[in-house]
Scaffold this motif. Structure first.
Motif, PDB file in Angstrom:
ATOM      1  N   THR A  75     -44.056  24.246  -0.114  1.00 60.99           N
ATOM      2  CA  THR A  75     -45.483  24.188   0.340  1.00 60.99           C
ATOM      3  C   THR A  75     -45.835  25.510   0.369  1.00 60.99           C
ATOM      4  O   THR A  75     -45.087  26.486   1.131  1.00 60.99           O
ATOM      5  N   TRP A  76     -47.051  25.763  -0.258  1.00 64.15           N
ATOM      6  CA  TRP A  76     -47.472  27.230  -0.119  1.00 64.15           C
ATOM      7  C   TRP A  76     -48.542  27.247   0.791  1.00 64.15           C
ATOM      8  O   TRP A  76     -49.774  26.525   0.588  1.00 64.15           O
ATOM      9  N   PHE A  77     -48.477  28.175   1.781  1.00 69.60           N
ATOM     10  CA  PHE A  77     -49.736  28.213   2.858  1.00 69.60           C
ATOM     11  C   PHE A  77     -50.342  29.629   2.284  1.00 69.60           C
ATOM     12  O   PHE A  77     -49.863  30.635   2.665  1.00 69.60           O
ATOM     13  N   ALA A  78     -51.363  29.707   1.564  1.00 68.13           N
ATOM     14  CA  ALA A  78     -52.215  30.792   1.055  1.00 68.13           C
ATOM     15  C   ALA A  78     -52.660  31.617   2.448  1.00 68.13           C
ATOM     16  O   ALA A  78     -53.191  31.152   3.338  1.00 68.13           O
ATOM     17  N   ALA A  79     -52.533  32.990   2.296  1.00 63.24           N
ATOM     18  CA  ALA A  79     -53.306  33.901   3.201  1.00 63.24           C
ATOM     19  C   ALA A  79     -54.692  33.724   3.192  1.00 63.24           C
ATOM     20  O   ALA A  79     -55.221  33.296   1.946  1.00 63.24           O
ATOM     21  N   PRO A  80     -55.602  33.767   4.325  1.00 63.17           N
ATOM     22  CA  PRO A  80     -54.861  34.145   5.338  1.00 63.17           C
ATOM     23  C   PRO A  80     -54.903  32.638   6.290  1.00 63.17           C
ATOM     24  O   PRO A  80     -54.611  32.763   7.626  1.00 63.17           O
ATOM     25  N   ALA A  81     -54.940  31.855   5.745  1.00 61.93           N
ATOM     26  CA  ALA A  81     -54.734  30.182   6.355  1.00 61.93           C
ATOM     27  C   ALA A  81     -53.189  29.865   6.657  1.00 61.93           C
ATOM     28  O   ALA A  81     -52.942  28.998   5.812  1.00 61.93           O
ATOM     29  N   SER A  82     -52.457  30.660   7.247  1.00 64.33           N
ATOM     30  CA  SER A  82     -51.227  30.335   7.328  1.00 64.33           C
ATOM     31  C   SER A  82     -50.751  30.657   8.783  1.00 64.33           C
ATOM     32  O   SER A  82     -51.730  31.417   9.576  1.00 64.33           O
ATOM     33  N   TYR A  83     -49.826  30.356   9.204  1.00 57.56           N
ATOM     34  CA  TYR A  83     -48.888  30.786  10.672  1.00 57.56           C
ATOM     35  C   TYR A  83     -49.291  32.289  10.870  1.00 57.56           C
ATOM     36  O   TYR A  83     -49.591  32.665  11.734  1.00 57.56           O
ATOM     37  N   THR A  84     -48.763  33.098   9.959  1.00 56.12           N
ATOM     38  CA  THR A  84     -48.726  34.395  10.052  1.00 56.12           C
ATOM     39  C   THR A  84     -49.804  35.025   9.697  1.00 56.12           C
ATOM     40  O   THR A  84     -50.003  36.304   9.730  1.00 56.12           O
ATOM     41  N   GLY A  85     -50.753  34.698   8.600  1.00 60.41           N
ATOM     42  CA  GLY A  85     -51.791  35.230   8.183  1.00 60.41           C
ATOM     43  C   GLY A  85     -51.531  35.991   6.756  1.00 60.41           C
ATOM     44  O   GLY A  85     -52.479  36.242   6.168  1.00 60.41           O
ATOM     45  N   ASP A  86     -50.238  35.737   6.455  1.00 61.72           N
ATOM     46  CA  ASP A  86     -49.834  36.373   5.045  1.00 61.72           C
ATOM     47  C   ASP A  86     -49.417  35.060   4.354  1.00 61.72           C
ATOM     48  O   ASP A  86     -49.541  33.950   4.719  1.00 61.72           O
ATOM     49  N   ASP A  87     -49.191  35.272   2.904  1.00 57.32           N
ATOM     50  CA  ASP A  87     -48.736  34.141   2.168  1.00 57.32           C
ATOM     51  C   ASP A  87     -47.318  33.707   2.966  1.00 57.32           C
ATOM     52  O   ASP A  87     -46.474  34.453   3.024  1.00 57.32           O
ATOM     53  N   VAL A  88     -47.285  32.199   2.894  1.00 59.71           N
ATOM     54  CA  VAL A  88     -45.952  31.667   3.203  1.00 59.71           C
ATOM     55  C   VAL A  88     -45.806  30.361   2.557  1.00 59.71           C
ATOM     56  O   VAL A  88     -46.393  29.781   2.118  1.00 59.71           O
ATOM     57  N   ILE A  89     -44.200  30.614   2.208  1.00 56.18           N
ATOM     58  CA  ILE A  89     -43.717  29.408   1.371  1.00 56.18           C
ATOM     59  C   ILE A  89     -42.683  28.677   2.366  1.00 56.18           C
ATOM     60  O   ILE A  89     -41.926  29.583   3.017  1.00 56.18           O
ATOM     61  N   GLU A  90     -42.705  27.598   2.345  1.00 58.91           N
ATOM     62  CA  GLU A  90     -41.978  26.747   3.096  1.00 58.91           C
ATOM     63  C   GLU A  90     -40.839  25.978   2.211  1.00 58.91           C
ATOM     64  O   GLU A  90     -41.862  25.151   1.501  1.00 58.91           O
ATOM     65  N   ILE A  91     -39.834  26.176   2.168  1.00 61.64           N
ATOM     66  CA  ILE A  91     -38.971  25.245   1.315  1.00 61.64           C
ATOM     67  C   ILE A  91     -38.148  24.156   2.144  1.00 61.64           C
ATOM     68  O   ILE A  91     -37.316  24.613   2.915  1.00 61.64           O
ATOM     69  N   SER A  92     -38.400  22.933   2.031  1.00 61.32           N
ATOM     70  CA  SER A  92     -37.763  21.921   2.747  1.00 61.32           C
ATOM     71  C   SER A  92     -36.637  21.405   1.795  1.00 61.32           C
ATOM     72  O   SER A  92     -36.903  20.688   0.677  1.00 61.32           O
ATOM     73  N   ALA A  93     -35.363  21.473   2.185  1.00 60.04           N
ATOM     74  CA  ALA A  93     -34.107  21.341   1.375  1.00 60.04           C
ATOM     75  C   ALA A  93     -33.421  20.332   2.346  1.00 60.04           C
ATOM     76  O   ALA A  93     -33.747  20.131   3.380  1.00 60.04           O
ATOM     77  N   HIS A  94     -32.115  19.968   1.893  1.00 60.68           N
ATOM     78  CA  HIS A  94     -31.292  19.352   2.616  1.00 60.68           C
ATOM     79  C   HIS A  94     -30.638  20.066   3.611  1.00 60.68           C
ATOM     80  O   HIS A  94     -30.379  21.151   3.213  1.00 60.68           O
ATOM     81  N   GLY A  95     -30.231  19.331   4.717  1.00 57.81           N
ATOM     82  CA  GLY A  95     -29.778  20.440   5.907  1.00 57.81           C
ATOM     83  C   GLY A  95     -28.515  20.848   5.730  1.00 57.81           C
ATOM     84  O   GLY A  95     -27.696  20.763   6.826  1.00 57.81           O
ATOM     85  N   SER A  96     -28.017  21.209   4.759  1.00 53.81           N
ATOM     86  CA  SER A  96     -26.669  21.663   4.648  1.00 53.81           C
ATOM     87  C   SER A  96     -26.514  23.171   5.076  1.00 53.81           C
ATOM     88  O   SER A  96     -27.440  23.964   4.429  1.00 53.81           O
ATOM     89  N   PRO A  97     -25.838  23.737   6.002  1.00 54.17           N
ATOM     90  CA  PRO A  97     -25.792  25.314   6.097  1.00 54.17           C
ATOM     91  C   PRO A  97     -25.613  26.088   4.794  1.00 54.17           C
ATOM     92  O   PRO A  97     -25.981  27.076   4.749  1.00 54.17           O
ATOM     93  N   VAL A  98     -24.704  25.438   4.087  1.00 52.57           N
ATOM     94  CA  VAL A  98     -24.373  25.999   2.777  1.00 52.57           C
ATOM     95  C   VAL A  98     -25.469  26.122   1.878  1.00 52.57           C
ATOM     96  O   VAL A  98     -25.772  27.509   1.021  1.00 52.57           O
TER      97      VAL A  98
END
Length: 452
Positions: A75-98
């Motif tokens: 999911t791409w949150f384009a600046a400035p409409a993101s949590y930080t105000g910068d471009d932010v990418i969130e990668i949701s993966a399976h929750g393995s630490p490796v």
């Protein structure tokens, strides 16, 4: 503190295995780095996109040859409409630490660097997405261990305190502007505000500051919690009471006197308060060196705790050395009420009859602990002030406003009153972060986890 031109990466979910894990990438190269990790058509802002992900670690890694390691959602949150105000990418993966480690290291190989603790929120602060009060509330919300703490933190994150401070700042700014205007036209002898009005307006603003400060003790109690030490003679049931308050068998319980030798500490929620509960060694005369040290620590813990719970055994005769029942912050528990009583709890200083074994009277013990901790305060309403830094700066505002009002009443020059008000204004700015030093910012953001 931090370079804001870099692209940063970190896992945003806690360490450990889970159904999902999230890696956050933020900065000017966030989108290109995500495209390296998960090639495909151009991403669309705020649209969740399923991709196969490969995260090569080095040129010899077989993953570099295009072998996928997971199917993820980008999911791409384009600046400035993101949590930080910068471009932010969130990668949701399976929750393995490796897997999450591979994603982070792959992003770093593609040009990102590992984020410092609190760096994403720091960028949100620098980009005006949050003020410093709200940034601190983010950390408080993450660290909350009781519903009351979470409610308090979200209230501040939602801007309740920021709005109250802004209203105070606007009133001060209006008064300051009129005083400055009077100073700008000294020859005309025109005053945009009369001395009597200055004093009244300072007192009116001060009343709003005092109203905020009146909630500070209750707020700090909710935010920081309190320490509760269980003390008493050996074998009165302190460890069993400790376990009953925790709701788990944390302390060893045996019929042998002196089983507990050292302090045992656990965090728990008692009546909405975050409590650090301390089980202590039984206090008695002893020649045994290890037990003597445990008894010394028990006495110190009882003396420094916010609340001391003195545990007595109701099935034995009342202690010859009668405890002080009038001491502030003390709760006396007549434990083992399930056994035949040797004395009456009601007749001995208002002790609370309870049985840590059966649970009878435990609700009354919890209520008494909360009442001893909060004294005359109420925990029902959410307080406006909960942070020691905010309270100390507001106390400075209060003192400067009182000083300015007195200066105006005494007919001192407008430039003197103005200088005093400017110091009050500076303290307000420091609360929300408009004038905070690097040292203050570093201390605040060091509390955060790396992915936030």
């Amino acid at each position: 503190m931090f370079s804001t031109d870099d692209t940063i990466v970190a896992a945003a979910t806690p360490p450990g295995r889970a159904g999902l894990g999230v890696v956050r990438i933020g900065g000017p190269q966030a989108v290109p780095i995500a495209s390296v990790l998960a090639p495909g058509p151009a991403l669309t802002a705020r649209v969740a996109t399923v991709r196969r992900l490969a995260a090569p670690l080095d040129d010899g890694d077989r993953l570099a040859r295009g072998v996928a390691i997971d199917q993820v959602v980008l999911t791409w949150f384009a600046a400035p409409a993101s949590y930080t105000g910068d471009d932010v990418i969130e990668i949701s993966a399976h929750g393995s630490p490796v897997l999450l480690d591979r994603i982070v290291r792959g992003a770093m190989r593609a040009g990102a660097r590992l984020a410092a603790p609190g760096e994403f929120t720091f960028r949100a602060f620098l980009n005006g997405k949050l003020d410093l009060v709200q940034a601190e509330a983010v950390a408080d919300l993450i660290e909350a261990v009781t519903p009351a703490q979470a409610r308090l933190a979200f209230d501040q994150l939602d801007g309740t305190l920021s709005h109250a401070l802004a209203a105070i700042g606007e009133a001060l700014f209006d008064l300051r502007v009129r005083l400055e205007a009077s100073l700008d036209f000294p020859d005309e002898g025109y005053h945009f505000v009369e001395p009597g009005a200055v004093a009244r307006e300072c007192e009116a603003v001060r009343a709003r500051v005092v109203a905020l400060l009146e909630t500070a003790r209750r707020g700090r109690l909710l935010r920081e919690g309190c320490t509760v030490a269980l003390s008493g003679a050996p074998n009165v049931g302190k460890s069993l009471l400790f376990n009953a308050l925790l709701g788990s068998g944390r302390a060893i319980v045996t019929p042998v006197a002196g089983t507990t030798r050292d302090l045992l500490t656990e965090r728990c929620d008692i009546g909405g308060l975050a409590v650090t509960l301390i089980d202590t060694a039984g206090v008695r005369d002893s020649d045994e060196p290890i037990e003597q040290e445990g008894i010394a620590r028990a006495r110190q813990a009882a003396a420094t705790a916010d609340v001391q719970v003195l545990v007595l055994d109701r099935s034995r005769p009342y202690p010859e050395q009668r405890p002080d029942t009038t001491r502030d912050g003390r709760v006396i528990v007549a434990n083992k009420s399930d056994l035949p009583g040797a004395w009456s709890a009601d007749e001995e200083g208002g002790a609370i009859a309870a049985s840590a074994l059966t649970g009878d009277g435990m609700d009354a013990v919890r209520r008494a602990i909360v009442e001893a901790a909060v004294e005359t305060e109420s925990l029902e309403d959410t307080p406006a002030i909960a942070n020691t830094r905010h309270a100390s700066l507001l106390e400075r505002v209060d003192a400067r406003l009182a000083e300015a009002a007195e200066q105006a009443r005494n007919g001192e020059g407008e430039e003197i009153v103005l200088a005093t008000l400017q110091d009050a204004f500076a303290a307000l700015d420091e609360i929300v972060g408009k004038r905070s030093s690097d040292d203050v910012l570093r201390q605040i953001f060091a509390r955060f986890c790396i992915g936030k």
